[in-house]
Write a protein that holds these residues in place. Structure first.
Motif, PDB file in Angstrom:
ATOM      1  N   THR A  67    -114.358  57.336  26.533  1.00 54.47           N
ATOM      2  CA  THR A  67    -115.001  57.210  25.227  1.00 54.47           C
ATOM      3  C   THR A  67    -114.914  55.783  24.714  1.00 54.47           C
ATOM      4  N   VAL A  68    -113.755  55.144  24.892  1.00 49.89           N
ATOM      5  CA  VAL A  68    -113.608  53.756  24.450  1.00 49.89           C
ATOM      6  C   VAL A  68    -114.662  52.871  25.114  1.00 49.89           C
ATOM      7  N   HIS A  69    -114.756  52.945  26.438  1.00 46.85           N
ATOM      8  CA  HIS A  69    -115.727  52.101  27.152  1.00 46.85           C
ATOM      9  C   HIS A  69    -117.158  52.396  26.697  1.00 46.85           C
ATOM     10  N   ARG A  70    -117.503  53.679  26.571  1.00 44.34           N
ATOM     11  CA  ARG A  70    -118.876  54.040  26.178  1.00 44.34           C
ATOM     12  C   ARG A  70    -119.194  53.561  24.765  1.00 44.34           C
ATOM     13  N   GLU A  71    -118.312  53.874  23.811  1.00 41.95           N
ATOM     14  CA  GLU A  71    -118.585  53.548  22.418  1.00 41.95           C
ATOM     15  C   GLU A  71    -118.695  52.037  22.197  1.00 41.95           C
ATOM     16  N   ILE A  72    -117.800  51.285  22.808  1.00 44.53           N
ATOM     17  CA  ILE A  72    -117.827  49.836  22.613  1.00 44.53           C
ATOM     18  C   ILE A  72    -119.114  49.238  23.182  1.00 44.53           C
ATOM     19  N   GLU A  73    -119.507  49.688  24.368  1.00 40.36           N
ATOM     20  CA  GLU A  73    -120.737  49.154  24.952  1.00 40.36           C
ATOM     21  C   GLU A  73    -121.958  49.574  24.144  1.00 40.36           C
ATOM     22  N   GLU A  74    -121.989  50.830  23.678  1.00 34.50           N
ATOM     23  CA  GLU A  74    -123.128  51.298  22.892  1.00 34.50           C
ATOM     24  C   GLU A  74    -123.245  50.554  21.570  1.00 34.50           C
ATOM     25  N   GLU A  75    -122.139  50.365  20.878  1.00 34.34           N
ATOM     26  CA  GLU A  75    -122.188  49.831  19.518  1.00 34.34           C
ATOM     27  C   GLU A  75    -122.209  48.312  19.460  1.00 34.34           C
ATOM     28  N   SER A  76    -121.556  47.650  20.449  1.00 37.98           N
ATOM     29  CA  SER A  76    -121.434  46.192  20.347  1.00 37.98           C
ATOM     30  C   SER A  76    -121.994  45.429  21.537  1.00 37.98           C
ATOM     31  N   GLY A  77    -122.384  46.125  22.594  1.00 40.28           N
ATOM     32  CA  GLY A  77    -122.976  45.464  23.745  1.00 40.28           C
ATOM     33  C   GLY A  77    -122.003  44.869  24.732  1.00 40.28           C
ATOM     34  N   VAL A  78    -120.705  44.872  24.456  1.00 43.49           N
ATOM     35  CA  VAL A  78    -119.744  44.241  25.354  1.00 43.49           C
ATOM     36  C   VAL A  78    -119.116  45.284  26.273  1.00 43.49           C
ATOM     37  N   THR A  79    -118.687  44.818  27.431  1.00 40.88           N
ATOM     38  CA  THR A  79    -117.894  45.647  28.340  1.00 40.88           C
ATOM     39  C   THR A  79    -116.455  45.166  28.297  1.00 40.88           C
ATOM     40  N   LEU A  80    -115.555  46.030  28.698  1.00 37.81           N
ATOM     41  CA  LEU A  80    -114.130  45.768  28.543  1.00 37.81           C
ATOM     42  C   LEU A  80    -113.459  45.547  29.882  1.00 37.81           C
ATOM     43  N   SER A  81    -112.532  44.610  29.898  1.00 36.08           N
ATOM     44  CA  SER A  81    -111.761  44.366  31.113  1.00 36.08           C
ATOM     45  C   SER A  81    -110.458  45.143  31.114  1.00 36.08           C
ATOM     46  N   SER A  82    -109.953  45.476  29.925  1.00 36.40           N
ATOM     47  CA  SER A  82    -108.707  46.237  29.836  1.00 36.40           C
ATOM     48  C   SER A  82    -108.601  46.869  28.469  1.00 36.40           C
ATOM     49  N   LEU A  83    -107.793  47.901  28.375  1.00 30.96           N
ATOM     50  CA  LEU A  83    -107.521  48.532  27.089  1.00 30.96           C
ATOM     51  C   LEU A  83    -106.151  49.173  27.145  1.00 30.96           C
ATOM     52  N   ARG A  84    -105.564  49.345  25.983  1.00 30.34           N
ATOM     53  CA  ARG A  84    -104.267  50.017  25.910  1.00 30.34           C
ATOM     54  C   ARG A  84    -104.167  50.793  24.608  1.00 30.34           C
ATOM     55  N   TYR A  85    -103.485  51.909  24.703  1.00 31.22           N
ATOM     56  CA  TYR A  85    -103.261  52.757  23.531  1.00 31.22           C
ATOM     57  C   TYR A  85    -102.234  52.114  22.614  1.00 31.22           C
ATOM     58  N   LEU A  86    -102.462  52.211  21.290  1.00 30.18           N
ATOM     59  CA  LEU A  86    -101.510  51.686  20.318  1.00 30.18           C
ATOM     60  C   LEU A  86    -100.889  52.767  19.457  1.00 30.18           C
ATOM     61  N   SER A  87    -101.707  53.572  18.809  1.00 30.84           N
ATOM     62  CA  SER A  87    -101.167  54.546  17.865  1.00 30.84           C
ATOM     63  C   SER A  87    -102.268  55.516  17.477  1.00 30.84           C
ATOM     64  N   SER A  88    -101.929  56.486  16.630  1.00 30.11           N
ATOM     65  CA  SER A  88    -102.928  57.452  16.178  1.00 30.11           C
ATOM     66  C   SER A  88    -102.711  57.775  14.705  1.00 30.11           C
ATOM     67  N   GLN A  89    -103.733  58.348  14.097  1.00 30.78           N
ATOM     68  CA  GLN A  89    -103.653  58.721  12.693  1.00 30.78           C
ATOM     69  C   GLN A  89    -104.516  59.949  12.451  1.00 30.78           C
ATOM     70  N   ALA A  90    -103.929  60.959  11.825  1.00 33.76           N
ATOM     71  CA  ALA A  90    -104.735  62.088  11.363  1.00 33.76           C
ATOM     72  C   ALA A  90    -105.619  61.600  10.222  1.00 33.76           C
ATOM     73  N   TRP A  91    -106.859  62.052  10.214  1.00 34.18           N
ATOM     74  CA  TRP A  91    -107.818  61.594   9.218  1.00 34.18           C
ATOM     75  C   TRP A  91    -108.641  62.810   8.768  1.00 34.18           C
ATOM     76  N   PRO A  92    -108.497  63.238   7.518  1.00 35.02           N
ATOM     77  CA  PRO A  92    -109.035  64.536   7.114  1.00 35.02           C
ATOM     78  C   PRO A  92    -110.497  64.518   6.676  1.00 35.02           C
ATOM     79  N   PHE A  93    -111.362  63.801   7.392  1.00 34.61           N
ATOM     80  CA  PHE A  93    -112.775  63.736   7.022  1.00 34.61           C
ATOM     81  C   PHE A  93    -113.644  64.066   8.221  1.00 34.61           C
ATOM     82  N   PRO A  94    -113.862  65.347   8.570  1.00 31.83           N
ATOM     83  CA  PRO A  94    -113.198  66.461   7.880  1.00 31.83           C
ATOM     84  C   PRO A  94    -111.799  66.773   8.424  1.00 31.83           C
TER      85      PRO A  94
END
Length: 293
Positions: A200-227
């Protein structure tokens, strides 16, 4: 961002007790957090706890135990203000309104209350057959009275990504069309069926910003009630900075920011706005700005 253990004791062992909500509502030691349209009553930057007797009409759920061991119930109110008593010094505020003004333990209770209240309001009928449902497990499940299916509060995973240049000195942010170009933030999107978080990270970033990624790493998470989302935060490095461009629909502009520019925006100066302090988006930006690895 979230990196600590939960401070909310959800008291899951009580959920199967027959009639537990009626028993707890009759107990004068029980406290209630009332939610109406995604907002809670706040006094002095703390959520107001009231007696069950103060609530006239609501859908109920067991939220858990407060920090002092007091049982906390959730009351999901209808839209009419008359459903709960009020006094002039009380204000109804949502998560975005409160921002970073309440401590993390209180924020966890706020997010849980808003998310479950929304589910109680929206899930009165079975999505499979349309039949009426009844609450079970102290408000944490609904049982269809027609087809017999059980339903539970849903959580939808989404990724949110801080995209940095190869040298780590610039951050790529996008302006969402819904913000009218006034605010820039990290790129985000929901996980689609059959996708991993990384895909999802690779797809969303390329779709929204046009760039491809060489690496990624998980940092943290947050519950977000919307909804009822779970924002899963990543940091990623681009392969080719020159390919950055907005998709023209959801994202109307993308821009590389230096640390000095981010510093100015975080201070509230200049023409560029950043996400509020309640969001993981801002935490990801601050994390990058302060050079955390």
């Amino acid at each position: 961002m979230t990196n600590q253990r939960s401070s909310l004791d959800r008291a899951a062992e009580l959920r199967e007790e027959p009639g537990v909500l009626d028993r707890l509502r009759a107990d004068q030691r029980t406290r209630v957090i009332a939610v109406r349209d995604g907002r809670v009553r706040v006094v002095d930057s703390a959520m107001l706890r009231v007696s069950p007797d103060d609530i006239v009409e609501a859908d109920w759920a067991l939220l858990g135990r407060d920090v002092d061991g007091t049982v906390l119930l959730l009351a999901s109110l209808p839209a009419e203000p008359a459903s709960v008593d009020s006094t002039p010094d009380e204000i109804w505020l949502g998560l975005r309104d409160l921002g970073g003004r309440i401590d993390p333990a209180e924020t966890e209770r706020l997010i849980a209350a808003i998310a479950v209240a929304g589910w109680l309001r929206d899930a009165a009928f079975c999505p499979r057959c349309g039949g009426a449902t009844e609450l079970r497990q102290a408000g944490w499940s609904r049982h269809c009275l027609v087809c017999g299916r059980d339903h539970f509060p849903r959580t939808d995973p989404a990724v949110i990504v801080a995209v940095e240049s190869a040298d780590g000195e610039r951050l790529l942010l996008g302006a969402n069309a819904n913000w009218g170009g006034r605010m820039y933030s990290c790129f985000a999107g929901f996980v689609e069926a059959g996708e991993s978080l990384e895909s999802t990270v690779h797809r969303e970033i390329e779709e929204e910003s046009g760039v491809t990624l060489s690496s990624l790493r998980y940092l943290s998470s947050q519950a977000w009630p919307f909804p009822r989302s779970l924002m899963v935060g990543f940091r990623a490095v681009v392969e080719d900075e020159a390919t950055a461009r907005p998709d023209g629909e959801e994202i109307i502009d993308v821009r590389w920011f230096t640390r000095d520019e981010i510093s100015t925006a975080l201070a509230g100066d200049g023409p560029v706005g950043l996400p509020g302090p309640a969001s993981i988006a801002r935490a990801l930006i601050v994390d990058w700005h302060e050079g955390r690895v």
